[in-house]
Design a protein around this motif. Sequence first.
Motif, mmCIF file in Angstrom:
data_model
loop_
_atom_site.group_PDB
_atom_site.id
_atom_site.type_symbol
_atom_site.label_atom_id
_atom_site.label_comp_id
_atom_site.label_asym_id
_atom_site.label_seq_id
_atom_site.Cartn_x
_atom_site.Cartn_y
_atom_site.Cartn_z
ATOM 1 N N PHE A 58 -5.213 1.098 -8.197
ATOM 2 C CA PHE A 58 -4.968 -0.322 -7.933
ATOM 3 C C PHE A 58 -4.218 -0.895 -9.130
ATOM 4 C CE2 PHE A 58 -6.106 -4.806 -8.229
ATOM 5 C CZ PHE A 58 -6.039 -5.258 -6.919
ATOM 6 N N GLU B 284 -14.301 1.013 -8.049
ATOM 7 C CA GLU B 284 -14.424 1.890 -6.876
ATOM 8 C C GLU B 284 -13.996 1.146 -5.606
ATOM 9 O OE1 GLU B 284 -15.414 5.020 -7.378
ATOM 10 O OE2 GLU B 284 -15.391 5.696 -5.298
ATOM 11 N N LEU C 122 0.870 -1.180 0.000
ATOM 12 C CA LEU C 122 0.000 0.000 0.000
ATOM 13 C C LEU C 122 0.902 1.223 0.000
ATOM 14 C CD1 LEU C 122 -2.898 1.198 0.218
ATOM 15 C CD2 LEU C 122 -2.553 1.232 2.700
ATOM 16 N N LEU D 150 -2.284 -4.427 -10.565
ATOM 17 C CA LEU D 150 -1.980 -5.861 -10.446
ATOM 18 C C LEU D 150 -0.989 -6.198 -11.547
ATOM 19 C CD1 LEU D 150 -2.510 -8.887 -9.666
ATOM 20 C CD2 LEU D 150 -4.420 -8.810 -11.283
ATOM 21 N N LEU E 176 -10.801 -0.332 -0.707
ATOM 22 C CA LEU E 176 -9.700 -1.192 -0.238
ATOM 23 C C LEU E 176 -8.493 -0.369 0.189
ATOM 24 C CD1 LEU E 176 -8.608 -4.098 0.132
ATOM 25 C CD2 LEU E 176 -7.746 -3.961 -2.221
ATOM 26 N N LEU F 258 -11.993 -1.460 -5.304
ATOM 27 C CA LEU F 258 -10.557 -1.763 -5.280
ATOM 28 C C LEU F 258 -9.698 -0.510 -5.107
ATOM 29 C CD1 LEU F 258 -10.456 -4.511 -8.075
ATOM 30 C CD2 LEU F 258 -10.206 -4.855 -5.599
ATOM 31 N N ILE G 277 0.849 -6.702 -6.227
ATOM 32 C CA ILE G 277 -0.258 -5.745 -6.214
ATOM 33 C C ILE G 277 0.204 -4.518 -5.449
ATOM 34 C CG2 ILE G 277 -2.570 -5.227 -5.316
ATOM 35 C CD1 ILE G 277 -3.397 -8.024 -5.981
ATOM 36 N N ALA H 17 -1.499 -0.950 -4.221
ATOM 37 C CA ALA H 17 -2.678 -0.102 -4.107
ATOM 38 C C ALA H 17 -2.212 1.259 -3.619
ATOM 39 C CB ALA H 17 -3.675 -0.720 -3.139
#
Lengths: 347, 347
Positions: B266, B247, B82, B268, B253, B249, B112, B114
Amino acid sequence: METVPTIPAERLHRQLTTVFTTWGMRADHAETAATIMVDTDLTGIDSHGVGMLPHYQRLLREGRLDPRATPAIIRDNGPAVLIDGNKAIGHVPAHLATTTAIEKARQHGIGIAAVTNSNHYGAAGWYARMAAEQGMIAISLTNASHLLVPVHGTQPALGTNPIAFSAPTRDTTRPVLLDMATTTVAYGKVSIARRAGKPLPPGWALNAEGGPETNSAIAAEERRLAPLGGTREQGAHKGYGLALMVEILCATLTGAGSAQLRTGHFFLVLNPTAFRDRQDFQADLDDLIARLRANPPADPTTPVIIPGDPEHDTTIERRQHGIPILPALVEEVRAVCTECGAPFLLG
Amino acid sequence: METVPTIPAERLHRQLTTVFTTWGMRADHAETAATIMVDTDLTGIDSHGVGMLPHYQRLLREGRLDPRATPAIIRDNGPAVLIDGNKAIGHVPAHLATTTAIEKARQHGIGIAAVTNSNHYGAAGWYARMAAEQGMIAISLTNASHLLVPVHGTQPALGTNPIAFSAPTRDTTRPVLLDMATTTVAYGKVSIARRAGKPLPPGWALNAEGGPETNSAIAAEERRLAPLGGTREQGAHKGYGLALMVEILCATLTGAGSAQLRTGHFFLVLNPTAFRDRQDFQADLDDLIARLRANPPADPTTPVIIPGDPEHDTTIERRQHGIPILPALVEEVRAVCTECGAPFLLG
């Protein structure tokens, strides 16, 4: 309007496990596939539950589906795994994949399980919902038989390649649940219009020249569906692009391949706690849902809904009153039983 | 038809870095944001390149964008991270996130990243393409200002929330590249119709009663876009569902939140080698592309294309002949320079 006879979920489940074990499936595999199919009928997605049984028996007869297959993890790279379906009915490797991806997401925050060498796995949303009920966010994808005509083209070249997404709210029995074909409509809607003798709206199906086919009888026979958007002006290149994305992740990345009846799946599971506190995530999602539900409706009798609402409501209704099964489908199930020698339980 | 004057990419890049460093951005951050914006103009996505500069200056003026911010990784859980954008211009944390997710995918097979607390990041596809050029498969998502009206609703409640996807072929300069708003059209297309004085087709924009708004001047003013599909019958619940997925993700999140001008992203990234041999993957993807291109076209002069083709062709054209910039936009850039005290280089 004639009432369609209903069958209790438990009886349908027993019929399916009986057929599957007669085919030679292991008891636990039969249980898994039957549970997923009956759950799907309970949610109202009639095209992807017991209605698929005659198709599965055809795959069995043609040697494409191996009832004795045991799917196996053939690559395990930390959070990413590849599963060989070994030609099992799709539900069995897809269930293993979802379970494995959930476990990986518990360990690593993320899990991806891709499946090769599989078959039709029923409704994409079942697997995403299973993960959401365990507090995870999930995406479930599969490729499928060719029905979608690419923009500017004339021949089906990709499947209706669905995208399912689910996310957990505070009420774990009621996740957000999107489950959509990347065509304007799934083939089942064309069949329904054909049976009703109704024309199709332009944007659903195409003729051999790439124009709209509004005759439902011809459209059901010729099987050319428009990508979501319907026409280039209305964004059909987006539906086509999404279907291609699903094809690449399910067929190309897994090695399943894109020929007719070659099937792969792709599951992504995210543990919200890898990014933030689970309670905060669920509370914020509930707030987002509440804000959407409060959107002033165009028609006061038809409020804004959240993806998953219709399936939730239908499940409550059908658990109570049984699953409506058309007499023609009952007869198809009887024929399946006769062919494989399983007792017929829906009479 | 009047010819629009063109500006070489290098000059536009110099103009942007000059403005950004005048705002107080670090030289490397200015370089990153300018590169992404100019690349976006080169691909023909004129709405998301230099055309956004006046909007970014407005965010700066309102204190929503901090030019001195340094985005930082605030959670690092193996393959999942994150990033706090700390109110930087979105390109800077989005670039960090993509780079980080690629590195994670090299280590773990999947990455991933975010991003919370960010701003508009330009075109979603730029980040996915960056990963594909390094042999990775990538998805890039962002939430955005409210423009999309949920099905059955009347008020904008979600952004045009784009989905970008990219996958590497054997020719690494030419990945599959999908970059789509989850509305039927992005807002830019409504603006273009307004400037041209043309009506909109139904399915693009909505009026205050939830019906189609075909007057482009009113639609541009009222800013109510229909989800991809346009109407319920044509699948608008799918576009709405996809926008909600994005929205959840990007905003829920990540904790960025769904209020206006709260932005999260986000990313991936998948390493194909976690699943199969890279060469086999790329060869199979080339075969899939070749099969799609060979689909018999409805009109022989308009063959089936692959997502990313128009951007690829436009980039070649614009690298050679410069980027067309409307005189009105040149004047807006001049005003930005005047306001912040940067030299104006497009004269």
